[in-house]
Design an enzyme around this catalytic site. Structure first.
Site, PDB file in Angstrom:
ATOM      1  N   ASP A 152       0.877  -0.955   0.078  1.00 13.89           N
ATOM      2  CA  ASP A 152      -0.181   0.037   0.037  1.00 13.89           C
ATOM      3  C   ASP A 152       0.672   1.046   0.125  1.00 13.89           C
ATOM      4  O   ASP A 152       1.844   1.313   0.466  1.00 13.89           O
ATOM      5  CB  ASP A 152      -0.804  -0.037   0.964  1.00 13.89           C
ATOM      6  CG  ASP A 152      -2.091   0.960   1.137  1.00 13.89           C
ATOM      7  OD1 ASP A 152      -2.386   1.410  -0.194  1.00 13.89           O
ATOM      8  OD2 ASP A 152      -2.501   1.391   2.244  1.00 13.89           O
ATOM      9  N   ASN A 190     -10.567  -2.790  -6.185  1.00 14.58           N
ATOM     10  CA  ASN A 190      -9.879  -1.637  -7.064  1.00 14.58           C
ATOM     11  C   ASN A 190     -10.331  -1.633  -8.457  1.00 14.58           C
ATOM     12  O   ASN A 190      -9.978  -0.592  -9.221  1.00 14.58           O
ATOM     13  CB  ASN A 190      -8.145  -2.231  -7.309  1.00 14.58           C
ATOM     14  CG  ASN A 190      -7.512  -2.173  -5.989  1.00 14.58           C
ATOM     15  OD1 ASN A 190      -6.513  -3.013  -5.891  1.00 14.58           O
ATOM     16  ND2 ASN A 190      -7.728  -1.329  -5.182  1.00 14.58           N
TER      17      ASN A 190
END
Ligand code: FPP
Length: 247
Positions: free
Chosen positions: A27, A75
């Site tokens: 991340d 996503n």
């Protein structure tokens, strides 16, 4: 690419007590780029370099299973251009790393709803999986279009179908039955879960499998994550006392 881990880099690391499965939530690519006033895609590109470094380091150290969260089911909701850029990066990675995986005895696998991926990415995945099928030095799993809840729903549906067809009785359902229907059926649970960029979340990653994993969260953004930090985390992991609910 030549591997170049010096013995001094891993001083203090006990090679006999390594986690057998390391899972990573990568991340912070977007924030890394924004901090530098760059497009988010630049962060993903730099993040892909970190992926190469982490794969290489884990292989050299002797980790057996490495699972990287590269693209979640959520996503898909990102802007079209960012999704397209990520797909292109993935394809490039598969093409550029195939030879390295072959030379270094790495078996490649993907977990997730691969049917949702573009055809060219699926072809590249299949090609790399086929080419590396016989390798047994390290298993590299990319979680792509992956979501933990969807994975459990998939398992529940398959188990329900077996019960409906009379192939399984309800009383015979155990945790092992569920495990058999997960993408990770053949893979041990992660011993160690690393998340970069400081967020205290699991983000729907391997939610069944991490029941007893040791969790490490670092503030470092994924593109800045280094080999030294990875080795430090492995050392810290070795200092933890895993009790699996016992005393
Ligand atoms: C999280 O950063 C990262 C991703 C959603 C994708 C991970 C992709 C890579 C590391 C690069 C490509 C992968 C491979 C295997 C070549 P973010 O965009 O959520 O960052 P932010 O939270 O700072 O916005």
């Amino acid at each position: 690419m030549k591997y170049n881990l010096n013995p001094s880099d891993i001083e203090g690391l006990d090679k006999t007590a390594l986690p057998s499965h390391v899972a990573v939530i990568m991340d912070g690519n977007g924030r890394w780029a924004q901090k530098k006033f760059m497009n988010r895609v630049k962060g993903h590109e730099k993040g892909a370099d970190t992926v190469r470094m982490v794969v290489r380091t884990c292989r050299e150290i002797g980790i057996s299973f490495l699972t990287l969260y590269a693209f979640s089911t959520e996503n898909w909701l990102r802007p079209k251009a960012e999704v397209a850029a990520l797909m292109l990066l993935l394809k490039k990675f598969l093409v550029s790393e195939k030879q390295e995986m072959l030379v270094n005895n790495i078996r490649f696998n993907v977990i997730g709803e691969t049917e949702r991926l573009p055809d060219d990415v699926r072809d590249a995945i299949q090609h790399t999986m086929d080419a590396t099928r016989k390798n047994d030095g390290m298993n590299l799993n990319l979680a792509l279009s992956y979501g933990g809840r969807s994975e459990i729903v998939k398992a529940a549906k398959e188990i329900a179908a077996e019960v409906k067809d009379g192939r399984l009785s309800v009383d015979a359902i155990t945790p092992e039955t569920v495990i058999k229907h997960l993408y990770t059926a053949e893979i041990p649970d992660p011993d160690l879960l690393i998340r970069t960029s400081g967020e205290m979340r699991i983000s729907n990653f391997l939610i069944w499998q991490i029941a007893y994993s040791e969790i490490f969260i670092t503030e470092t953004l994924w593109p800045d994550f280094t080999r030294n930090e990875l080795i430090q985390i492995l050392k810290e992991y070795q200092g933890r006392n895993r009790r699996f609910g016992r005393v």
